[in-house]
Motif scaffolding. Structure first.
Motif, PDB file in Angstrom:
ATOM      1  N   LEU A 110      44.583  17.181-100.279  1.00 31.40           N
ATOM      2  CA  LEU A 110      44.756  16.070-101.214  1.00 31.40           C
ATOM      3  C   LEU A 110      45.514  14.916-100.564  1.00 31.40           C
ATOM      4  CD1 LEU A 110      45.603  17.898-104.576  1.00 31.40           C
ATOM      5  CD2 LEU A 110      43.494  16.706-103.974  1.00 31.40           C
ATOM      6  N   ALA A 111      46.573  15.238 -99.826  1.00 29.21           N
ATOM      7  CA  ALA A 111      47.363  14.186 -99.185  1.00 29.21           C
ATOM      8  C   ALA A 111      46.562  13.462 -98.105  1.00 29.21           C
ATOM      9  CB  ALA A 111      48.634  14.786 -98.592  1.00 29.21           C
ATOM     10  N   LEU A 112      45.937  14.208 -97.212  1.00 27.06           N
ATOM     11  CA  LEU A 112      45.196  13.594 -96.116  1.00 27.06           C
ATOM     12  C   LEU A 112      43.958  12.851 -96.608  1.00 27.06           C
ATOM     13  CD1 LEU A 112      45.419  16.450 -93.446  1.00 27.06           C
ATOM     14  CD2 LEU A 112      46.738  14.334 -93.541  1.00 27.06           C
ATOM     15  N   SER A 113      43.238  13.439 -97.552  1.00 28.09           N
ATOM     16  CA  SER A 113      42.017  12.795 -98.058  1.00 28.09           C
ATOM     17  C   SER A 113      42.344  11.529 -98.840  1.00 28.09           C
ATOM     18  CB  SER A 113      41.241  13.776 -98.941  1.00 28.09           C
ATOM     19  OG  SER A 113      40.826  14.902 -98.210  1.00 28.09           O
ATOM     20  N   SER A 114      43.440  11.545 -99.598  1.00 23.24           N
ATOM     21  CA  SER A 114      43.820  10.353-100.362  1.00 23.24           C
ATOM     22  C   SER A 114      44.212   9.208 -99.435  1.00 23.24           C
ATOM     23  CB  SER A 114      44.968  10.685-101.318  1.00 23.24           C
ATOM     24  OG  SER A 114      44.587  11.658-102.260  1.00 23.24           O
ATOM     25  N   LEU A 115      45.017   9.507 -98.432  1.00 25.85           N
ATOM     26  CA  LEU A 115      45.434   8.470 -97.490  1.00 25.85           C
ATOM     27  C   LEU A 115      44.249   7.935 -96.693  1.00 25.85           C
ATOM     28  CD1 LEU A 115      48.729  10.104 -96.197  1.00 25.85           C
ATOM     29  CD2 LEU A 115      48.555   8.009 -97.544  1.00 25.85           C
ATOM     30  N   THR A 116      43.405   8.837 -96.216  1.00 27.81           N
ATOM     31  CA  THR A 116      42.240   8.411 -95.438  1.00 27.81           C
ATOM     32  C   THR A 116      41.251   7.644 -96.307  1.00 27.81           C
ATOM     33  OG1 THR A 116      42.503  10.429 -94.118  1.00 27.81           O
ATOM     34  CG2 THR A 116      40.462   9.192 -93.850  1.00 27.81           C
ATOM     35  N   GLY A 117      41.016   8.130 -97.527  1.00 26.39           N
ATOM     36  CA  GLY A 117      40.107   7.432 -98.435  1.00 26.39           C
ATOM     37  C   GLY A 117      40.593   6.041 -98.777  1.00 26.39           C
ATOM     38  N   TYR A 118      41.901   5.875 -98.974  1.00 26.38           N
ATOM     39  CA  TYR A 118      42.467   4.548 -99.248  1.00 26.38           C
ATOM     40  C   TYR A 118      42.281   3.620 -98.053  1.00 26.38           C
ATOM     41  CZ  TYR A 118      45.960   0.916 -99.959  1.00 26.38           C
ATOM     42  OH  TYR A 118      46.594  -0.296-100.068  1.00 26.38           O
ATOM     43  N   ALA A 119      42.490   4.160 -96.852  1.00 28.72           N
ATOM     44  CA  ALA A 119      42.331   3.329 -95.651  1.00 28.72           C
ATOM     45  C   ALA A 119      40.899   2.841 -95.496  1.00 28.72           C
ATOM     46  CB  ALA A 119      42.767   4.118 -94.426  1.00 28.72           C
ATOM     47  N   PHE A 120      39.924   3.732 -95.679  1.00 33.34           N
ATOM     48  CA  PHE A 120      38.523   3.339 -95.527  1.00 33.34           C
ATOM     49  C   PHE A 120      38.063   2.414 -96.657  1.00 33.34           C
ATOM     50  CE2 PHE A 120      37.995   7.199 -92.790  1.00 33.34           C
ATOM     51  CZ  PHE A 120      37.527   6.527 -91.672  1.00 33.34           C
ATOM     52  N   ALA A 121      38.634   2.525 -97.825  1.00 33.85           N
ATOM     53  CA  ALA A 121      38.187   1.721 -98.965  1.00 33.85           C
ATOM     54  C   ALA A 121      38.879   0.372 -99.060  1.00 33.85           C
ATOM     55  CB  ALA A 121      38.416   2.499-100.264  1.00 33.85           C
ATOM     56  N   ARG A 122      40.117   0.279 -98.574  1.00 34.53           N
ATOM     57  CA  ARG A 122      40.893  -0.934 -98.821  1.00 34.53           C
ATOM     58  C   ARG A 122      41.337  -1.673 -97.561  1.00 34.53           C
ATOM     59  NH1 ARG A 122      39.336  -0.680-103.570  1.00 34.53           N
ATOM     60  NH2 ARG A 122      40.690  -1.080-105.365  1.00 34.53           N
ATOM     61  N   LEU A 123      41.431  -1.008 -96.441  1.00 37.94           N
ATOM     62  CA  LEU A 123      41.959  -1.645 -95.233  1.00 37.94           C
ATOM     63  C   LEU A 123      40.851  -1.964 -94.255  1.00 37.94           C
ATOM     64  CD1 LEU A 123      45.104   0.621 -94.636  1.00 37.94           C
ATOM     65  CD2 LEU A 123      44.919  -1.451 -96.024  1.00 37.94           C
ATOM     66  N   GLU A 124      41.142  -2.906 -93.365  1.00 39.64           N
ATOM     67  CA  GLU A 124      40.223  -3.275 -92.294  1.00 39.64           C
ATOM     68  C   GLU A 124      40.868  -2.946 -90.961  1.00 39.64           C
ATOM     69  OE1 GLU A 124      37.172  -4.235 -92.560  1.00 39.64           O
ATOM     70  OE2 GLU A 124      37.198  -4.368 -94.765  1.00 39.64           O
ATOM     71  N   PHE A 125      40.147  -2.204 -90.111  1.00 42.65           N
ATOM     72  CA  PHE A 125      40.656  -1.824 -88.800  1.00 42.65           C
ATOM     73  C   PHE A 125      39.465  -1.619 -87.868  1.00 42.65           C
ATOM     74  CE2 PHE A 125      40.453   1.801 -91.650  1.00 42.65           C
ATOM     75  CZ  PHE A 125      39.671   2.708 -90.960  1.00 42.65           C
ATOM     76  N   PRO A 126      39.694  -1.639 -86.559  1.00 43.81           N
ATOM     77  CA  PRO A 126      38.585  -1.518 -85.597  1.00 43.81           C
ATOM     78  C   PRO A 126      37.850  -0.184 -85.729  1.00 43.81           C
ATOM     79  CG  PRO A 126      40.569  -2.333 -84.524  1.00 43.81           C
ATOM     80  CD  PRO A 126      40.982  -1.900 -85.888  1.00 43.81           C
ATOM     81  N   PHE A 127      36.530  -0.253 -85.541  1.00 41.66           N
ATOM     82  CA  PHE A 127      35.656   0.922 -85.558  1.00 41.66           C
ATOM     83  C   PHE A 127      35.724   1.678 -86.896  1.00 41.66           C
ATOM     84  CE2 PHE A 127      37.291   0.414 -81.167  1.00 41.66           C
ATOM     85  CZ  PHE A 127      36.114   0.000 -80.560  1.00 41.66           C
ATOM     86  N   LYS A 128      35.942   0.950 -87.961  1.00 39.30           N
ATOM     87  CA  LYS A 128      36.072   1.570 -89.275  1.00 39.30           C
ATOM     88  C   LYS A 128      34.792   2.309 -89.672  1.00 39.30           C
ATOM     89  CE  LYS A 128      36.582   0.209 -94.133  1.00 39.30           C
ATOM     90  NZ  LYS A 128      36.900  -0.917 -95.054  1.00 39.30           N
ATOM     91  N   ARG A 129      33.654   1.647 -89.569  1.00 35.78           N
ATOM     92  CA  ARG A 129      32.392   2.269 -89.981  1.00 35.78           C
ATOM     93  C   ARG A 129      32.007   3.422 -89.059  1.00 35.78           C
ATOM     94  NH1 ARG A 129      28.425  -2.792 -91.792  1.00 35.78           N
ATOM     95  NH2 ARG A 129      29.797  -3.575 -93.463  1.00 35.78           N
ATOM     96  N   VAL A 130      32.270   3.263 -87.776  1.00 39.95           N
ATOM     97  CA  VAL A 130      31.931   4.324 -86.824  1.00 39.95           C
ATOM     98  C   VAL A 130      32.749   5.575 -87.117  1.00 39.95           C
ATOM     99  CG1 VAL A 130      31.929   4.991 -84.386  1.00 39.95           C
ATOM    100  CG2 VAL A 130      31.272   2.663 -85.060  1.00 39.95           C
TER     101      VAL A 130
END
Length: 301
Positions: A110-130
């Motif tokens: 729950l902790a890891l998936s929530s943090l990772t899901g928030y990053a992919f949904a709300r933040l912009e960073f290099p190689f995000k889609r890859v």
């Protein structure tokens, strides 16, 4: 007076006829819906049959079951098998191990998936889609394909026969990342913008604003993770070689050798029912959240 009575009786007859028409012509009750309901009930009974059969066996003595399992349909019944579980310290040790492993794995996912899901949904960073595609590719890799490499790695690190060795492999949850990412994307970004205008930090927005809105998805992911971990047999069988580190599934399986001469089929059935009780309780308390998440309970714009 007689005319009034006649009129009242006529009105009552018309009202009763109208009620009958409403009942017989109720659009919500059709032959198709009744057939679907009957089919659903029958399918439920078929799915419950193994559980009910095991439950019946758990209340029978081994002497009767050795004469034939059809004795489950007649008296007498006994609680001796469950009393034997209470007297066995090994079963409670296995239960404790399963609770620790399943609970810690659920919290970690729950902790890891929530943090990772928030990053992919709300933040912009290099190689995000890859990176997101690489994580989703994990869904296509079966556990059996990496079991040898995982066994060698954990063996070199000395993690076998430890709680950490049983928990760490389950923290890799590509489905959890995908679920939380999609749920965060369904939340309007206007909420983030309003919080940023109030000088809220990114972590504060995640922790106090967005995370509570994802409760249905978290409940669903938590239940699925707990059930998967609780019923897992393959990896605990490889990692836990000492009896005191057995989980409940491995422990029950280890006691099934020569069961007719030792514990008996009734005792094994009572162990299976005993191990299913926590799962049933978890589902009863959290089924509302599962229904909400499956029906698309995200925040709508």
């Amino acid at each position: 007076m007689s005319q009034a009575k006649v009129m009242n009786s006529g009105l009552q007859m018309r009202a009763s006829d109208t009620d009958k028409q409403l009942v017989t012509h109720n659009p919500g009750v059709t032959k198709t819906s009744r057939a679907v309901l009957i089919f659903t009930v029958l399918l439920s009974l078929v799915m419950l049959a193994p559980f009910l059969w095991t439950l019946g066996l758990s209340f029978k003595s081994n002497q009767e079951l050795m004469m034939g399992t059809e004795t489950v349909f007649r008296f007498p019944y006994t609680l001796k098998n469950y009393l034997n579980i209470m007297e066995s310290s090994a079963v409670f040790g296995w239960l404790k191990n399963s609770l620790i492993v399943s609970g810690c794995m659920t919290l970690g996912v729950l902790a890891l998936s929530s943090l990772t899901g928030y990053a992919f949904a709300r933040l912009e960073f290099p190689f995000k889609r890859v990176l997101f595609v690489v994580i989703l590719m994990g869904l296509a890799v079966p556990e059996q394909a990496v079991i040898i490499a995982r066994h060698q790695l954990f063996s070199q690190l000395g993690l076998h026969n430890t709680y950490l060795g049983l928990i760490l492999p389950g923290l890799s949850a590509p489905f959890g990342v995908f679920l939380m990412t999609q749920f965060f994307k369904a939340i309007p970004k206007e909420i983030d913008e309003a919080a940023l205008l109030d000088n809220a930090s990114r972590f504060k927005i995640f922790w106090k604003v967005l995370l509570p809105l994802t409760l249905p998805a978290q409940a669903t992911l938590g239940i699925l993770t707990f059930l998967t971990s609780w019923n897992d047999y393959f990896w605990p069988l490889i990692s836990a070689t000492q009896k005191e580190m057995f989980t409940l599934t491995v422990g029950i399986a280890s006691s099934q050798s020569n069961f007719a001469q030792s514990e008996g089929l009734g005792f094994l059935s009572s162990q299976a029912i005993f191990s299913a009780i926590p799962i049933i309780l978890v589902y009863i308390f959290f089924q509302k959240h599962i229904v909400t998440a499956v029906s698309g309970g995200a925040v709508k714009q």
